[in-house]
Design an enzyme around this catalytic site. Structure first.
Site, PDB file in Angstrom:
ATOM      1  N   CYS A 210       0.835  -1.197   0.000  1.00 17.34           N
ATOM      2  CA  CYS A 210       0.000   0.000   0.000  1.00 17.34           C
ATOM      3  C   CYS A 210       0.876   1.256   0.000  1.00 17.34           C
ATOM      4  O   CYS A 210       0.653   2.189  -0.784  1.00 17.34           O
ATOM      5  CB  CYS A 210      -0.923  -0.042   1.224  1.00 17.34           C
ATOM      6  N   CYS A 211       1.912   1.280   0.864  1.00 18.11           N
ATOM      7  CA  CYS A 211       2.813   2.434   0.908  1.00 18.11           C
ATOM      8  C   CYS A 211       3.548   2.589  -0.426  1.00 18.11           C
ATOM      9  O   CYS A 211       3.819   3.712  -0.855  1.00 18.11           O
ATOM     10  CB  CYS A 211       3.831   2.297   2.043  1.00 18.11           C
TER      11      CYS A 211
ATOM     12  N   CYS B 169       8.074   4.342   5.813  1.00 22.00           N
ATOM     13  CA  CYS B 169       7.117   3.966   4.771  1.00 22.00           C
ATOM     14  C   CYS B 169       7.792   3.625   3.459  1.00 22.00           C
ATOM     15  O   CYS B 169       7.133   3.343   2.482  1.00 22.00           O
ATOM     16  CB  CYS B 169       6.115   5.092   4.557  1.00 22.00           C
TER      17      CYS B 169
ATOM     18  N   CYS C  87      -1.218   8.831   6.854  1.00 25.75           N
ATOM     19  CA  CYS C  87      -2.566   8.487   6.420  1.00 25.75           C
ATOM     20  C   CYS C  87      -3.474   8.268   7.632  1.00 25.75           C
ATOM     21  O   CYS C  87      -3.016   7.776   8.676  1.00 25.75           O
ATOM     22  CB  CYS C  87      -2.525   7.221   5.579  1.00 25.75           C
TER      23      CYS C  87
ATOM     24  N   CYS D 251      -3.606   4.855   9.482  1.00 27.66           N
ATOM     25  CA  CYS D 251      -2.318   4.370   9.988  1.00 27.66           C
ATOM     26  C   CYS D 251      -1.680   5.340  10.978  1.00 27.66           C
ATOM     27  O   CYS D 251      -0.486   5.245  11.273  1.00 27.66           O
ATOM     28  CB  CYS D 251      -1.370   4.127   8.823  1.00 27.66           C
TER      29      CYS D 251
END
Ligand code: SF4
Length: 250
Positions: A125-126, A236, A208, A211
């Site tokens: 995702c990162c 990240c 985000c 997170c």
């Protein structure tokens, strides 16, 4: 750009020149003048980055300043982006987004909140939401400026003011590396720099929304990021430390 040994010598020379320097104006003035349009500033809109934005707006607002809209930012960060645009109307602020096809494929295969399920999912995702857009934003630049500070986390304590970023093949300049958290907030107050309202609710490092959470009193700066993971791995993928391998800490 220089290559190989000459690059190493060049970085060492710059590193020595600015070693221990807390004078952000002098550091930025040198790099903004020396590199011109070939240097950019990556802002996460955090407190440190807002300090650097203020300096850059005063020194050369035409410098490329960019932020990554991951699509999962807190509402307060979007408000701050607009506030920053109004306050620094001359600023060359650019917003980069993830490639929609990457996100659509990832979400179709693994769901919207995949990051809670495994470190691999979180890295993925990162990568799609941050690292790939960062690589696009850095393309064509010879150097990038960041708001990293040594005391932010164990992964940052060896960071130097000037480094060679091997992953992106360009210089990385960290003008606030010797600043403390108090220095940052003193500057923000004295210069009335706009900052994220979440900082008033004990959010120290803001990323985000799903997170990031507030840090309890006495916690360290990045305790509120990816709190379900080991503390030595809280990066990240945007910043590689000297001790770790890209994405290992992501
Ligand atoms: S911080 Fe969380 S939501 Fe944002 S890109 Fe990384 S895993 Fe995805």
């Amino acid at each position: 750009m220089k290559t190989g040994t000459s690059m190493k010598k060049y970085v060492d020379r710059l590193s020595q020149r600015f070693h221990g320097s807390r004078d952000v104006h002098v550091v930025l003035d040198y790099f903004l003048n020396h590199f011109g349009h070939k240097v950019g500033f990556a802002s996460s809109m955090g407190a440190e980055d807002q300090v650097l934005t203020d300096f850059i707006a005063k020194i050369n607002p035409q410098t490329k300043v960019f932020t990554l809209d991951t699509g999962r930012l807190p509402e307060e960060t979007y408000e701050l982006i607009d506030q920053t645009r109004s306050r620094y109307s001359e600023l060359n602020l650019q917003i980069y987004f993830p490639r929609h096809e990457n996100i659509e494929k990832m979400v179709a295969e693994k769901g919207l909140n995949l990051f809670y399920e495994s470190i691999e999912n979180r890295k993925l995702c990162c990568y799609y939401r941050k690292v790939e857009p960062l690589q696009r934003a850095l393309s064509g630049l010879d150097g990038w400026i960041t708001g990293l500070r040594r005391e932010q986390s164990v992964t940052r304590w060896q960071t130097r003011l000037v480094e060679f970023d091997e992953d992106n093949g360009i210089l990385k300049i960290n003008p606030l590396i010797y600043w403390t958290e108090d220095d940052v907030w003193k500057y923000i107050r004295q210069n009335r720099v706009p900052y994220n309202k979440l900082h008033n609710a004990n959010y120290s490092s803001i990323g985000c929304a799903p997170c990031t959470r507030a840090v309890p009193k006495g916690g360290s700066v990045r305790d509120g990021r990816w709190w379900w993971e080991n503390s030595g791995h809280k990066e990240c993928g945007l910043h590689r430390s000297n001790r770790e391998v890209f994405f290992e800490e992501a």
